[in-house]
Scaffold this motif. Structure first.
Motif, PDB file in Angstrom:
ATOM      1  N   ALA A 261      51.600   5.570  32.357  1.00 26.40           N
ATOM      2  CA  ALA A 261      51.513   6.778  32.064  1.00 26.40           C
ATOM      3  C   ALA A 261      51.088   7.327  29.843  1.00 26.40           C
ATOM      4  CB  ALA A 261      53.001   7.741  32.122  1.00 26.40           C
ATOM      5  N   SER A 262      50.630   6.246  29.731  1.00 23.78           N
ATOM      6  CA  SER A 262      49.842   6.820  28.411  1.00 23.78           C
ATOM      7  C   SER A 262      48.741   7.444  28.856  1.00 23.78           C
ATOM      8  CB  SER A 262      49.646   5.384  27.438  1.00 23.78           C
ATOM      9  OG  SER A 262      48.689   4.984  27.827  1.00 23.78           O
ATOM     10  N   TYR A 263      49.060   8.337  27.587  1.00 25.42           N
ATOM     11  CA  TYR A 263      47.269   8.849  27.123  1.00 25.42           C
ATOM     12  C   TYR A 263      46.047   7.921  27.284  1.00 25.42           C
ATOM     13  CZ  TYR A 263      43.219  11.813  25.788  1.00 25.42           C
ATOM     14  OH  TYR A 263      42.316  12.932  25.227  1.00 25.42           O
ATOM     15  N   GLU A 264      45.886   7.200  26.866  1.00 28.14           N
ATOM     16  CA  GLU A 264      44.516   6.494  26.575  1.00 28.14           C
ATOM     17  C   GLU A 264      44.415   5.441  28.125  1.00 28.14           C
ATOM     18  OE1 GLU A 264      41.501   4.770  25.260  1.00 28.14           O
ATOM     19  OE2 GLU A 264      42.629   5.925  23.966  1.00 28.14           O
ATOM     20  N   PHE A 265      46.102   4.945  28.437  1.00 28.49           N
ATOM     21  CA  PHE A 265      44.663   4.369  29.875  1.00 28.49           C
ATOM     22  C   PHE A 265      44.626   5.462  30.509  1.00 28.49           C
ATOM     23  CE2 PHE A 265      46.687   2.946  34.389  1.00 28.49           C
ATOM     24  CZ  PHE A 265      45.976   2.391  34.099  1.00 28.49           C
ATOM     25  N   MET A 266      45.288   6.647  31.076  1.00 27.53           N
ATOM     26  CA  MET A 266      44.821   7.572  31.800  1.00 27.53           C
ATOM     27  C   MET A 266      43.056   7.874  31.556  1.00 27.53           C
ATOM     28  SD  MET A 266      47.621  10.597  32.311  1.00 27.53           S
ATOM     29  CE  MET A 266      49.102   9.822  33.001  1.00 27.53           C
ATOM     30  N   ARG A 267      42.587   7.990  29.736  1.00 29.28           N
ATOM     31  CA  ARG A 267      41.682   7.472  29.278  1.00 29.28           C
ATOM     32  C   ARG A 267      40.305   7.131  29.759  1.00 29.28           C
ATOM     33  NH1 ARG A 267      39.258   6.392  25.583  1.00 29.28           N
ATOM     34  NH2 ARG A 267      37.683   7.131  24.612  1.00 29.28           N
ATOM     35  N   ARG A 268      40.955   6.247  29.820  1.00 28.34           N
ATOM     36  CA  ARG A 268      40.660   5.009  30.013  1.00 28.34           C
ATOM     37  C   ARG A 268      39.862   5.074  31.796  1.00 28.34           C
ATOM     38  NH1 ARG A 268      42.336  -0.657  26.597  1.00 28.34           N
ATOM     39  NH2 ARG A 268      41.960   0.624  24.331  1.00 28.34           N
ATOM     40  N   SER A 269      41.202   5.138  32.647  1.00 27.41           N
ATOM     41  CA  SER A 269      40.429   5.386  33.509  1.00 27.41           C
ATOM     42  C   SER A 269      39.616   6.739  34.177  1.00 27.41           C
ATOM     43  CB  SER A 269      42.522   5.663  34.239  1.00 27.41           C
ATOM     44  OG  SER A 269      43.117   4.607  34.105  1.00 27.41           O
ATOM     45  N   LEU A 270      40.206   7.405  33.937  1.00 26.53           N
ATOM     46  CA  LEU A 270      38.768   8.721  33.658  1.00 26.53           C
ATOM     47  C   LEU A 270      37.648   8.254  33.054  1.00 26.53           C
ATOM     48  CD1 LEU A 270      39.091  12.419  34.068  1.00 26.53           C
ATOM     49  CD2 LEU A 270      37.878  11.439  31.556  1.00 26.53           C
ATOM     50  N   ILE A 271      37.190   7.671  32.412  1.00 23.79           N
ATOM     51  CA  ILE A 271      36.097   6.912  32.148  1.00 23.79           C
ATOM     52  C   ILE A 271      35.136   6.232  32.464  1.00 23.79           C
ATOM     53  CG2 ILE A 271      34.784   5.636  30.178  1.00 23.79           C
ATOM     54  CD1 ILE A 271      36.409   6.712  27.858  1.00 23.79           C
ATOM     55  N   PHE A 272      36.261   5.456  33.198  1.00 25.64           N
ATOM     56  CA  PHE A 272      36.229   4.332  34.473  1.00 25.64           C
ATOM     57  C   PHE A 272      35.837   4.543  35.761  1.00 25.64           C
ATOM     58  CE2 PHE A 272      36.975   1.160  37.653  1.00 25.64           C
ATOM     59  CZ  PHE A 272      36.136   0.334  37.322  1.00 25.64           C
ATOM     60  N   TYR A 273      36.140   5.839  36.127  1.00 27.79           N
ATOM     61  CA  TYR A 273      35.957   6.538  37.754  1.00 27.79           C
ATOM     62  C   TYR A 273      34.579   7.818  37.364  1.00 27.79           C
ATOM     63  CZ  TYR A 273      40.107   3.950  39.448  1.00 27.79           C
ATOM     64  OH  TYR A 273      40.725   2.814  39.556  1.00 27.79           O
ATOM     65  N   ARG A 274      35.475   7.574  36.690  1.00 24.76           N
ATOM     66  CA  ARG A 274      33.635   8.539  36.337  1.00 24.76           C
ATOM     67  C   ARG A 274      32.406   7.940  35.808  1.00 24.76           C
ATOM     68  NH1 ARG A 274      31.743  11.365  30.008  1.00 24.76           N
ATOM     69  NH2 ARG A 274      30.241  12.358  30.795  1.00 24.76           N
ATOM     70  N   ASN A 275      31.910   6.887  35.001  1.00 27.31           N
ATOM     71  CA  ASN A 275      30.831   5.967  35.313  1.00 27.31           C
ATOM     72  C   ASN A 275      31.081   5.558  36.558  1.00 27.31           C
ATOM     73  OD1 ASN A 275      30.601   6.639  33.324  1.00 27.31           O
ATOM     74  ND2 ASN A 275      31.661   4.657  32.039  1.00 27.31           N
ATOM     75  N   GLU A 276      32.041   5.153  37.599  1.00 26.63           N
ATOM     76  CA  GLU A 276      31.808   4.396  39.165  1.00 26.63           C
ATOM     77  C   GLU A 276      30.966   5.435  40.015  1.00 26.63           C
ATOM     78  OE1 GLU A 276      32.632   1.699  39.833  1.00 26.63           O
ATOM     79  OE2 GLU A 276      32.307   1.222  37.995  1.00 26.63           O
ATOM     80  N   ILE A 277      31.592   7.078  40.085  1.00 25.18           N
ATOM     81  CA  ILE A 277      31.200   8.111  40.798  1.00 25.18           C
ATOM     82  C   ILE A 277      30.020   8.080  40.556  1.00 25.18           C
ATOM     83  CG2 ILE A 277      31.688  10.382  41.456  1.00 25.18           C
ATOM     84  CD1 ILE A 277      35.122   9.934  40.653  1.00 25.18           C
ATOM     85  N   GLN A 278      29.156   8.448  39.095  1.00 26.35           N
ATOM     86  CA  GLN A 278      28.091   8.223  38.715  1.00 26.35           C
ATOM     87  C   GLN A 278      26.826   7.251  39.284  1.00 26.35           C
ATOM     88  OE1 GLN A 278      27.994   9.332  34.366  1.00 26.35           O
ATOM     89  NE2 GLN A 278      26.231  10.755  34.326  1.00 26.35           N
ATOM     90  N   LYS A 279      27.435   6.171  38.912  1.00 29.33           N
ATOM     91  CA  LYS A 279      26.568   5.273  39.146  1.00 29.33           C
ATOM     92  C   LYS A 279      26.423   5.020  40.740  1.00 29.33           C
ATOM     93  CE  LYS A 279      28.923   1.741  36.785  1.00 29.33           C
ATOM     94  NZ  LYS A 279      28.971   0.257  36.827  1.00 29.33           N
ATOM     95  N   MET A 280      27.367   5.505  41.598  1.00 28.94           N
ATOM     96  CA  MET A 280      27.019   5.793  43.394  1.00 28.94           C
ATOM     97  C   MET A 280      26.155   7.095  44.133  1.00 28.94           C
ATOM     98  SD  MET A 280      31.034   4.754  44.228  1.00 28.94           S
ATOM     99  CE  MET A 280      31.137   5.372  46.109  1.00 28.94           C
ATOM    100  N   THR A 281      26.757   8.361  42.813  1.00 27.78           N
ATOM    101  CA  THR A 281      25.613   9.482  43.749  1.00 27.78           C
ATOM    102  C   THR A 281      24.907  10.135  42.729  1.00 27.78           C
ATOM    103  OG1 THR A 281      27.442  10.740  41.676  1.00 27.78           O
ATOM    104  CG2 THR A 281      28.370  10.912  44.007  1.00 27.78           C
ATOM    105  N   GLY A 282      24.940   9.671  41.027  1.00 33.18           N
ATOM    106  CA  GLY A 282      23.932   9.443  40.256  1.00 33.18           C
ATOM    107  C   GLY A 282      23.997  10.994  39.455  1.00 33.18           C
ATOM    108  N   LYS A 283      24.953  11.582  39.894  1.00 33.28           N
ATOM    109  CA  LYS A 283      25.837  13.105  39.069  1.00 33.28           C
ATOM    110  C   LYS A 283      27.300  12.885  38.558  1.00 33.28           C
ATOM    111  CE  LYS A 283      23.764  15.821  42.499  1.00 33.28           C
ATOM    112  NZ  LYS A 283      24.040  17.530  43.732  1.00 33.28           N
ATOM    113  N   ASP A 284      26.964  13.501  37.466  1.00 30.03           N
ATOM    114  CA  ASP A 284      27.956  13.779  36.523  1.00 30.03           C
ATOM    115  C   ASP A 284      29.418  14.355  37.038  1.00 30.03           C
ATOM    116  OD1 ASP A 284      30.593  13.504  34.451  1.00 30.03           O
ATOM    117  OD2 ASP A 284      28.743  14.166  32.906  1.00 30.03           O
ATOM    118  N   PRO A 285      30.439  13.386  37.185  1.00 32.26           N
ATOM    119  CA  PRO A 285      31.823  14.038  38.169  1.00 32.26           C
ATOM    120  C   PRO A 285      31.941  15.397  37.283  1.00 32.26           C
ATOM    121  CG  PRO A 285      32.227  12.683  37.499  1.00 32.26           C
ATOM    122  CD  PRO A 285      31.201  12.293  36.957  1.00 32.26           C
ATOM    123  N   LEU A 286      32.013  15.334  35.794  1.00 32.74           N
ATOM    124  CA  LEU A 286      32.901  16.583  34.917  1.00 32.74           C
ATOM    125  C   LEU A 286      31.313  17.159  34.936  1.00 32.74           C
ATOM    126  CD1 LEU A 286      34.096  13.907  32.643  1.00 32.74           C
ATOM    127  CD2 LEU A 286      35.323  15.177  34.701  1.00 32.74           C
TER     128      LEU A 286
END
Length: 85
Positions: free
Chosen positions: A36-61
């Motif tokens: 539930a910590s902010y840092e864990f959620m921030r790291r998760s967001l960055i990780f999944y953002r990069n994974e989506i960008q790799k798959m789609t070629g677009k930045d989801p944010l």
């Protein structure tokens, strides 16, 4: 069983003590609080953002106009996957 006293950065004078029925329940609470910590959620967001960008070629944010915000950028760490620490 009880967890060690916990506190929050914003309220260092306030301490919280969590009591559990078993050692396993204590461990579950510790893991839940870490996730539930902010840092864990921030790291998760960055990780999944990069994974989506790799798959789609677009930045989801990008569609929200926040893709360049520093708090959502990768740091200097090589491994950007979420951690429980």
């Amino acid at each position: 069983f009880s967890l060690p006293l916990a506190g929050f950065i914003e309220e260092p004078e306030r301490k919280y003590c969590f009591e559990c029925d078993s050692q396993e329940q204590c461990q579950e609470w510790i893991e839940a609080l870490k996730r539930a910590s902010y840092e864990f959620m921030r790291r998760s967001l960055i990780f999944y953002r990069n994974e989506i960008q790799k798959m789609t070629g677009k930045d989801p944010l990008e569609q929200y106009g926040i893709s360049e915000e520093a708090r959502f950028q990768l740091g200097t760490h090589k491994d950007s996957s979420p951690h429980l620490c």
